[in-house]
Design a protein around this motif. Structure first.
Motif, PDB file in Angstrom:
ATOM      1  N   ARG A  61       0.808  -1.226   0.000  1.00 53.24           N
ATOM      2  CA  ARG A  61       0.000   0.000   0.000  1.00 53.24           C
ATOM      3  C   ARG A  61       0.841   1.276   0.000  1.00 53.24           C
ATOM      4  O   ARG A  61       0.630   2.166  -0.826  1.00 53.24           O
ATOM      5  N   ASP A  62       1.793   1.403   0.928  1.00 51.31           N
ATOM      6  CA  ASP A  62       2.608   2.616   1.001  1.00 51.31           C
ATOM      7  C   ASP A  62       3.491   2.780  -0.235  1.00 51.31           C
ATOM      8  O   ASP A  62       3.705   3.896  -0.704  1.00 51.31           O
ATOM      9  N   ALA A  65       1.243   4.006  -2.988  1.00 49.37           N
ATOM     10  CA  ALA A  65       0.889   5.404  -2.719  1.00 49.37           C
ATOM     11  C   ALA A  65       2.034   6.332  -3.106  1.00 49.37           C
ATOM     12  O   ALA A  65       1.814   7.381  -3.719  1.00 49.37           O
ATOM     13  N   LEU A  77      -5.440  10.779  -0.835  1.00 50.35           N
ATOM     14  CA  LEU A  77      -6.432  10.741   0.238  1.00 50.35           C
ATOM     15  C   LEU A  77      -6.721   9.319   0.679  1.00 50.35           C
ATOM     16  O   LEU A  77      -6.982   9.069   1.850  1.00 50.35           O
ATOM     17  N   ASP A  78      -6.681   8.379  -0.279  1.00 53.47           N
ATOM     18  CA  ASP A  78      -6.983   6.990   0.037  1.00 53.47           C
ATOM     19  C   ASP A  78      -6.386   6.096  -1.042  1.00 53.47           C
ATOM     20  O   ASP A  78      -6.200   6.527  -2.178  1.00 53.47           O
ATOM     21  N   VAL A  79      -6.073   4.853  -0.661  1.00 55.59           N
ATOM     22  CA  VAL A  79      -5.582   3.846  -1.602  1.00 55.59           C
ATOM     23  C   VAL A  79      -6.417   2.594  -1.411  1.00 55.59           C
ATOM     24  O   VAL A  79      -6.553   2.091  -0.301  1.00 55.59           O
ATOM     25  N   LEU A  80      -6.997   2.111  -2.504  1.00 54.45           N
ATOM     26  CA  LEU A  80      -7.854   0.925  -2.474  1.00 54.45           C
ATOM     27  C   LEU A  80      -7.358  -0.078  -3.497  1.00 54.45           C
ATOM     28  O   LEU A  80      -6.687   0.289  -4.456  1.00 54.45           O
ATOM     29  N   THR A  86      -3.768  -1.150  -7.551  1.00 51.04           N
ATOM     30  CA  THR A  86      -4.300  -0.218  -6.561  1.00 51.04           C
ATOM     31  C   THR A  86      -4.770   1.046  -7.261  1.00 51.04           C
ATOM     32  O   THR A  86      -4.237   1.439  -8.294  1.00 51.04           O
ATOM     33  N   GLY A  88      -5.647   5.116  -6.304  1.00 51.57           N
ATOM     34  CA  GLY A  88      -5.514   6.164  -5.302  1.00 51.57           C
ATOM     35  C   GLY A  88      -6.392   7.354  -5.637  1.00 51.57           C
ATOM     36  O   GLY A  88      -6.534   7.723  -6.800  1.00 51.57           O
ATOM     37  N   VAL A  89      -6.973   7.952  -4.601  1.00 49.22           N
ATOM     38  CA  VAL A  89      -7.760   9.172  -4.745  1.00 49.22           C
ATOM     39  C   VAL A  89      -6.815  10.335  -4.489  1.00 49.22           C
ATOM     40  O   VAL A  89      -6.237  10.444  -3.406  1.00 49.22           O
ATOM     41  N   LEU A 105      -0.696  10.198   2.725  1.00 49.50           N
ATOM     42  CA  LEU A 105      -0.748   8.898   3.388  1.00 49.50           C
ATOM     43  C   LEU A 105       0.625   8.389   3.789  1.00 49.50           C
ATOM     44  O   LEU A 105       0.745   7.547   4.657  1.00 49.50           O
TER      45      LEU A 105
END
Length: 131
Positions: A61-62, A65, A77-80, A86, A88-89, A105
């Protein structure tokens, strides 16, 4: 014949999802993970293209990001998603160049080296490592 089929199947893996498919990709290496990153409007997509054991999103995730922030120039703002793809927003308006959210993040500082555009591959290449 099987080799040709295998080549095309592997080449399609980093093509991006339908929403991002027409966007140019930037290849970013972050601490052992390699991503093809595409940005469209307020979203970014990181497709992990290297073989790496990652059964869940947590460890990736990181890194994803950071790759998306490096290419977009925006905090996330977010990672899905999952360990392979993935989304990211983005926390800024890229067209206006304004940061909407100051907090990102990422919790660890990274240093990125820009290796330039590789004509043979059609990618802008970065390599990022924690310091």
């Amino acid at each position: 014949m099987i080799r040709v089929l295998a080549f095309f199947l592997l080449a399609a893996c980093s093509g991006g999802t339908p929403y991002f498919r027409d966007q140019p990709a930037t290849r970013v290496a972050v601490n052992g993970s390699i991503f093809d990153v595409r940005v469209r409007n307020e979203l970014a997509e990181a497709v992990r293209v290297n073989p790496q054991y990652a059964p869940r999103l947590g460890p990736i995730r990181d890194r994803a990001a950071l790759a998306m922030a490096q290419v977009s120039g925006c905090p996330l703002l977010d990672v899905l998603g999952d360990a392979a793809v993935t989304v990211g927003v983005l926390g800024c308006d890229r067209e206006l160049g304004e940061k909407l959210i100051l907090g990102a993040l990422l919790r660890r500082p990274y240093e990125c080296v820009d290796y330039g555009y590789y004509e043979d591959y059609g990618y802008q290449v970065f390599e990022c490592t924690p310091y």
